[in-house]
Write an enzyme that holds these catalytic residues in place. Structure first.
Site, PDB file in Angstrom:
ATOM      1  N   GLU A 306      38.972  69.941  11.082  1.00  0.00           N
ATOM      2  CA  GLU A 306      38.898  70.645  12.330  1.00  0.00           C
ATOM      3  C   GLU A 306      39.636  70.084  13.378  1.00  0.00           C
ATOM      4  O   GLU A 306      40.650  70.174  13.995  1.00  0.00           O
ATOM      5  CB  GLU A 306      37.954  71.512  12.729  1.00  0.00           C
ATOM      6  N   ARG A 310      43.504  70.512  14.935  1.00  0.00           N
ATOM      7  CA  ARG A 310      43.526  71.173  16.056  1.00  0.00           C
ATOM      8  C   ARG A 310      43.997  69.982  17.251  1.00  0.00           C
ATOM      9  O   ARG A 310      44.685  69.843  17.919  1.00  0.00           O
ATOM     10  CB  ARG A 310      42.193  71.743  16.543  1.00  0.00           C
ATOM     11  N   ASP A 439      42.332  77.952   1.018  1.00  0.00           N
ATOM     12  CA  ASP A 439      43.589  78.085   1.488  1.00  0.00           C
ATOM     13  C   ASP A 439      44.726  77.115   1.624  1.00  0.00           C
ATOM     14  O   ASP A 439      45.665  77.131   0.954  1.00  0.00           O
ATOM     15  CB  ASP A 439      43.410  79.123   2.527  1.00  0.00           C
ATOM     16  N   GLU A 575      46.697  84.449  10.857  1.00  0.00           N
ATOM     17  CA  GLU A 575      47.661  84.421   9.786  1.00  0.00           C
ATOM     18  C   GLU A 575      48.638  85.632   9.602  1.00  0.00           C
ATOM     19  O   GLU A 575      49.715  85.128   8.991  1.00  0.00           O
ATOM     20  CB  GLU A 575      46.566  84.393   8.418  1.00  0.00           C
ATOM     21  N   THR A 664      48.713  73.683  10.005  1.00  0.00           N
ATOM     22  CA  THR A 664      47.780  74.729   9.556  1.00  0.00           C
ATOM     23  C   THR A 664      47.468  75.315  10.732  1.00  0.00           C
ATOM     24  O   THR A 664      46.668  76.318  10.586  1.00  0.00           O
ATOM     25  CB  THR A 664      46.688  74.601   8.380  1.00  0.00           C
TER      26      THR A 664
HETATM   27  C1  DMJ Z   1      42.825  77.885  11.874  1.00  0.00           C
HETATM   28  O1  DMJ Z   1      41.873  76.971  12.365  1.00  0.00           O
HETATM   29  C2  DMJ Z   1      43.499  77.413  10.801  1.00  0.00           C
HETATM   30  O2  DMJ Z   1      44.707  78.303  10.661  1.00  0.00           O
HETATM   31  C3  DMJ Z   1      43.026  77.112   9.457  1.00  0.00           C
HETATM   32  O3  DMJ Z   1      43.788  76.790   8.422  1.00  0.00           O
HETATM   33  C4  DMJ Z   1      42.380  78.404   9.001  1.00  0.00           C
HETATM   34  N1  DMJ Z   1      41.622  78.868   9.988  1.00  0.00           N
HETATM   35  C5  DMJ Z   1      42.050  79.047  11.491  1.00  0.00           C
HETATM   36  C6  DMJ Z   1      42.607  80.219  11.910  1.00  0.00           C
HETATM   37  O4  DMJ Z   1      42.232  81.286  11.219  1.00  0.00           O
END
Ligand code: DMJ
Length: 675
Positions: A306, A310, A439, A575, A664
């Site tokens: 995370e 981020r 994912d 998403e 992501t």
């Molecule tokens: C985000 O932190 C990122 O996209 C991660 O890959 C999946 N979860 C959240 C958003 O839903």
């Protein structure tokens, strides 16, 4: 002969007559005066002919015959030349009129990777076709979206380039067939391309991508829908600023905040969104906080994944967009502090790191990490190595990928959800999902391959194999609408369960097709995005729940989508909007913008808090009381609103997907060797 010569001599200087018809007879010298009647001339000619010797007559006849044959031959060949000239000009006209239409039926999908340069010199006219221009240099948020060419002009340039490249690929085909070792439906890999990532070549630190050539372009005006996104962002930001400034997340109802890592998560996640939206004042204010108040030297446990996607991702992309070295310094700091996570017996990183103490550990209840977590930090660490010239970041994450590549326990490219940090082996075998815990493993296979200039064959192989695995094991169709969805597999049993998280997949598939992968990836993307949209449209609030179950059998009064009470919350996730953005960029089909617009309106209707901010909700099935949860996730500003803004834009250079790859968490990082 003789008398004629005498007569000629008597008449003056000798004449250069050919034949002896002028030679001396009474008739030839005009005895009896001048007679030019036709009958006289016919008779006279015939008589002269008869007077010629056989040899003379043969020579004359031969000459006539020869001239006649020459005449016929030259007439025929001139006719051919003329005919071919006429046909060629017709062909040229047809080429100009028809080929663009035929070849550009799907103009945004680029042809297979190729090396056009080698042939360029042979086709000088192609050099007139300009490639798409590099992204506009944006030094400040205010001119970001007002300094780019109009989509139609750029699309034309891109189409011309696609056509030129297709022509070059055609010409180059024979040579390439011999050299190619892997050719998977359009994804061509050269044998001399190393499967080694370009890591070993890192020597010099790189500049931010914004410091490339300045390029003045026509402004693209912001449209109404983009303005609505800006308004939504400002509203969310107001809540954060008023009640949660410098903290991780806003609690908009209780007008307070929650802390996860205590690192101003929302603020950092939102930095590049503000830049892209052109919110200069807000950006400057946030920058000041980063400069003065963001401190990583804290005795705090952070989650490696995370904080990488981020914080590290957010700082790196903001550095690239703004060119401001403050963000690179901060990125280096957090990157270094996260490195202890890789000190494990297997080199598979622990999930948690104490960034103040420099220690790392797995969660209390297990020594496992999740597969998505350890395989979705690569884009960021690789980029940090490239920027700093320090290999250690890239080495650590590449080792993880190489190890996972060799592991057993996969099912046609599909990976289990857990991996043990001691043994380095997959655990909890037999369960396969594209949702939570797995994912972004799939997403980062493709994106690392793109980031590194499409050279790392193992990543591409794993990605393509996995998509084949999805097709084979996880795809089913629902009733009554026959929506194609991605379910899960548990020990051989199919479950019709799909997380909203899986809706990243259509966008990723479309990105792969855009980069030369199989056209059926794009087809699948089109079907899946329709399903993701229906996960919103079939629900009472028009907002998707966290998880849906699809009906496999038609039942009267039942929709495709069923929602269990425990799954009916919505966390403002990005998403579906993310995939809508990719689909619109690559197809230009306005329905994707319209779907995104519906979603934005429903966020405004059911999740907007009047005093500032947006909130996740507990019940998407109850429009009269969606049960606000009192939390605004940082990804709402980092991802959801950013993708909305980009979706509604017609400016393909506003984060050009041939120059940038999104991590992501929607933070754009430069592609090392742009297309
Ligand atoms: C985000 O932190 C990122 O996209 C991660 O890959 C999946 N979860 C959240 C958003 O839903």
């Amino acid at each position: 002969m003789y008398s004629g010569a005498a007569a000629t001599a008597a008449a003056g200087p000798p004449r250069r007559d050919f034949i002896s018809v002028t030679l001396g007879s009474e008739e030839t010298v005009g005895v009896g005066g001048y007679n030019n009647s036709k009958a006289w001339r016919r008779r006279s000619c015939w008589r002269k002919w008869k007077q010629l010797s056989r040899l003379q007559r043969s020579v004359i006849l031969f000459l006539f015959a020869f001239l006649a044959v020459c005449g016929v031959i030259s007439y025929t060949s001139m006719g051919e030349v003329w005919k071919s000239l006429t046909n060629k000009s017709l062909d040229d006209q047809r080429t100009e009129q028809e080929i663009p239409r035929l070849k550009l039926a799907n103009p945004a999908v680029l042809p297979a990777p190729q090396k056009a340069d080698a042939n360029r010199g042979d086709y000088p006219e192609l050099s007139l076709q300009k490639p798409p221009k590099p992204p506009h240099v944006r030094r400040g948020p205010s001119n970001l979206q007002i300094k780019a060419p109009r989509r139609d002009t750029k699309l034309k340039i891109q189409q011309d380039t696609v056509r030129a490249v297709e022509d070059l690929v055609e010409v180059d085909k024979v040579e390439k067939t011999e050299k190619t070792i892997i050719s998977w439906r359009g994804a061509v890999i050269e044998p001399d391309q190393s499967t080694e990532p370009p890591s070993s070549k890192i020597m010099e630190p790189e500049k931010p991508s914004s410091v490339e050539a300045e390029d003045q372009k026509e402004p693209v005006p912001i449209n109404e829908r983009q303005l609505a996104v800006i308004e939504a962002f400002r509203h969310a930001w107001k809540g954060y600023k008023d009640f949660a400034w410098g903290h991780d997340e806003l609690k908009p109802l209780s007008k307070s905040y929650s802390e996860w890592f205590g690192l101003g998560l929302t603020l950092i996640d939102a930095l590049d969104t503000m830049w892209i939206l052109g919110l200069k004042e807000e950006f400057e204010e946030a920058r000041k906080w980063v400069a003065n108040d963001l401190v990583f030297d804290k005795n705090v446990d952070v989650n490696l994944f995370e904080s990488t996607i981020r914080i590290l991702g957010g700082l790196l992309s903001t550095y690239h967009l703004s060119g401001d070295s403050l963000f690179l310094e901060k990125a280096k700091d957090i990157g270094n502090r996260l490195m202890p996570a890789f000190k494990t017996p297997s080199k598979i990183p622990y999930s948690d790191v104490n960034i103040g103490r420099g220690t790392a550990h797995p969660p209390r209840w297990t020594s496992d990490s999740t597969v998505a977590e350890v395989t979705s930090i690569q884009l960021e660490f690789r980029e940090l190595s490239r920027l700093t010239g320090d290999e250690k970041f890239q080495k650590a994450v590449d080792e993880v990928m190489k190890h996972v590549h060799t592991l057993s326990g996969k099912n046609d490219g599909l990976v289990p959800m857990f991996i043990n940090t001691n043994s380095g082996q997959f655990t909890h075998l037999g369960v396969y999902t594209l949702g939570a815990r797995a994912d972004s493993y799939y997403e980062y296979l493709l994106k690392q391959w793109i980031q590194g200039g499409k050279k790392e064959n193992e990543l591409l192989e794993d990605y393509i194999r996995a998509i084949e695995g999805v097709k084979k094991h996880l795809l089913q169709r629902s009733e009554p609408k026959k929506l194609t969805f991605v379910g899960e597999l548990a020990h051989g049993h199919f479950s019709a369960k799909m997380d909203h998280l899986v809706c990243f997949l259509p966008g990723t598939l479309a990105l792969g097709a855009h980069n030369g992968l199989a056209a059926d990836h794009m087809k699948l993307a089109e079907t899946l995005i329709e399903t993701c949209y229906q996960m919103y449209a079939q629900v009472e609030t028009g907002l998707s729940p966290e998880i849906v179950h699809f009906n496999l059998h038609a039942q009267k009064g039942h929709k495709d989508v069923e929602i269990k009470p425990a799954d009916r919350h919505n966390l403002l996730r990005p998403e579906t909007v993310e995939s809508l953005f990719y689909m619109y960029r690559f197809t230009g089909d306005k329905k994707y913008q319209d779907w995104g617009w519906e979603i934005l309106q429903n966020f405004n209707r059911y999740t907007r808090v009047p005093t500032g901010g947006y909130t996740s909700i507990n019940n998407v099935q109850n429009p009269s009381n969606p049960e606000p949860r009192d939390k605004m996730e940082s990804f709402f500003l980092g991802e959801t609103l950013k993708y909305m803004f980009l979706l509604f834009s017609d400016d393909i250079d506003l984060i050009n997907l041939d120059k940038y790859v999104f991590n992501t968490e929607a933070h754009p990082l430069p592609i090392w060797v742009p297309a």
